[in-house]
Design a protein around this motif. Structure first.
Motif, short mmCIF file in Angstrom:
data_model
loop_
_atom_site.label_atom_id
_atom_site.label_comp_id
_atom_site.label_asym_id
_atom_site.label_seq_id
_atom_site.Cartn_x
_atom_site.Cartn_y
_atom_site.Cartn_z
N LEU A 4 0.83 -1.20 0.00
CA LEU A 4 0.00 0.00 0.00
C LEU A 4 0.87 1.26 0.00
O LEU A 4 0.58 2.22 -0.72
CB LEU A 4 -0.93 -0.01 1.21
N ARG A 5 1.94 1.23 0.75
CA ARG A 5 2.86 2.37 0.80
C ARG A 5 3.55 2.55 -0.56
O ARG A 5 3.71 3.67 -1.04
CB ARG A 5 3.89 2.15 1.89
N ALA A 6 3.96 1.47 -1.17
CA ALA A 6 4.60 1.53 -2.48
C ALA A 6 3.62 2.08 -3.52
O ALA A 6 4.00 2.89 -4.38
CB ALA A 6 5.10 0.15 -2.90
N PHE A 7 2.36 1.65 -3.45
CA PHE A 7 1.35 2.16 -4.37
C PHE A 7 1.16 3.66 -4.18
O PHE A 7 1.08 4.41 -5.16
CB PHE A 7 0.03 1.43 -4.17
N PHE A 8 1.12 4.10 -2.94
CA PHE A 8 0.95 5.53 -2.66
C PHE A 8 2.12 6.34 -3.21
O PHE A 8 1.92 7.40 -3.80
CB PHE A 8 0.81 5.75 -1.15
N LEU A 9 3.34 5.86 -3.04
CA LEU A 9 4.51 6.57 -3.55
C LEU A 9 4.50 6.63 -5.08
O LEU A 9 4.84 7.66 -5.67
CB LEU A 9 5.79 5.91 -3.05
N ALA A 10 4.10 5.56 -5.73
CA ALA A 10 4.00 5.57 -7.19
C ALA A 10 2.93 6.55 -7.64
O ALA A 10 3.11 7.27 -8.64
CB ALA A 10 3.69 4.16 -7.71
N LEU A 44 8.01 3.13 -15.81
CA LEU A 44 8.73 1.85 -15.87
C LEU A 44 10.00 1.91 -15.03
O LEU A 44 10.34 0.95 -14.33
CB LEU A 44 9.06 1.48 -17.31
N ALA A 45 10.70 3.03 -15.09
CA ALA A 45 11.92 3.18 -14.29
C ALA A 45 11.59 3.17 -12.81
O ALA A 45 12.26 2.49 -12.03
CB ALA A 45 12.63 4.47 -14.68
N ILE A 46 10.58 3.90 -12.40
CA ILE A 46 10.18 3.93 -10.99
C ILE A 46 9.75 2.53 -10.54
O ILE A 46 10.10 2.07 -9.45
CB ILE A 46 9.05 4.95 -10.76
N GLY A 47 8.98 1.85 -11.38
CA GLY A 47 8.53 0.50 -11.03
C GLY A 47 9.68 -0.49 -10.89
O GLY A 47 9.69 -1.31 -9.97
N SER A 48 10.66 -0.40 -11.78
CA SER A 48 11.79 -1.33 -11.68
C SER A 48 12.67 -1.02 -10.48
O SER A 48 13.18 -1.92 -9.83
CB SER A 48 12.60 -1.32 -12.97
N ILE A 49 12.84 0.25 -10.19
CA ILE A 49 13.63 0.62 -9.00
C ILE A 49 12.92 0.16 -7.73
O ILE A 49 13.56 -0.39 -6.83
CB ILE A 49 13.88 2.14 -8.97
N ALA A 50 11.62 0.38 -7.67
CA ALA A 50 10.85 -0.05 -6.50
C ALA A 50 10.92 -1.56 -6.34
O ALA A 50 11.03 -2.08 -5.22
CB ALA A 50 9.41 0.42 -6.61
N ARG A 51 10.89 -2.26 -7.45
CA ARG A 51 10.94 -3.74 -7.41
C ARG A 51 12.30 -4.22 -6.90
O ARG A 51 12.37 -5.13 -6.09
CB ARG A 51 10.65 -4.27 -8.82
N LYS A 52 13.37 -3.61 -7.39
CA LYS A 52 14.71 -4.05 -7.01
C LYS A 52 15.06 -3.67 -5.57
O LYS A 52 15.88 -4.33 -4.94
CB LYS A 52 15.74 -3.48 -7.97
N THR A 53 14.46 -2.61 -5.06
CA THR A 53 14.76 -2.19 -3.68
C THR A 53 13.73 -2.71 -2.69
O THR A 53 13.75 -2.32 -1.53
CB THR A 53 14.83 -0.65 -3.59
N ASN A 54 12.83 -3.55 -3.15
CA ASN A 54 11.77 -4.11 -2.31
C ASN A 54 10.91 -3.01 -1.68
O ASN A 54 10.49 -3.13 -0.54
CB ASN A 54 12.33 -5.02 -1.22
N ALA A 55 10.69 -1.94 -2.43
CA ALA A 55 9.89 -0.83 -1.91
C ALA A 55 8.42 -1.12 -2.02
O ALA A 55 7.96 -1.86 -2.77
CB ALA A 55 10.21 0.45 -2.68
#
Length: 55
Positions: A4-10, A44-55
């Motif tokens: 939920l926090r990751a969704f809010f940041l995106a 796409l860049a934000i999503g991949s960064i969030a994925r790699k950092t477990n955000a």
């Protein structure tokens, strides 16, 4: 970080980009079709960064 926090940041990041779109269009002297590619690349860049950092 919770999903939920990751969704809010995106959501906040995409909102910021959407607010800046008219300025970006003027600075780059481009049209809406080109800006769609810029927004897609940004998300796409934000999503991949969030994925790699477990955000």
């Amino acid at each position: 970080m919770s999903p939920l926090r990751a969704f809010f940041l995106a959501l906040v990041n995409s909102g910021t980009v959407n607010i800046a779109l008219p300025s970006i269009m003027n600075d780059l002297q481009t049209n809406v079709n080109s800006i769609q590619w810029i927004v897609t690349g940004f998300m796409l860049a934000i999503g991949s960064i969030a994925r790699k950092t477990n955000a």
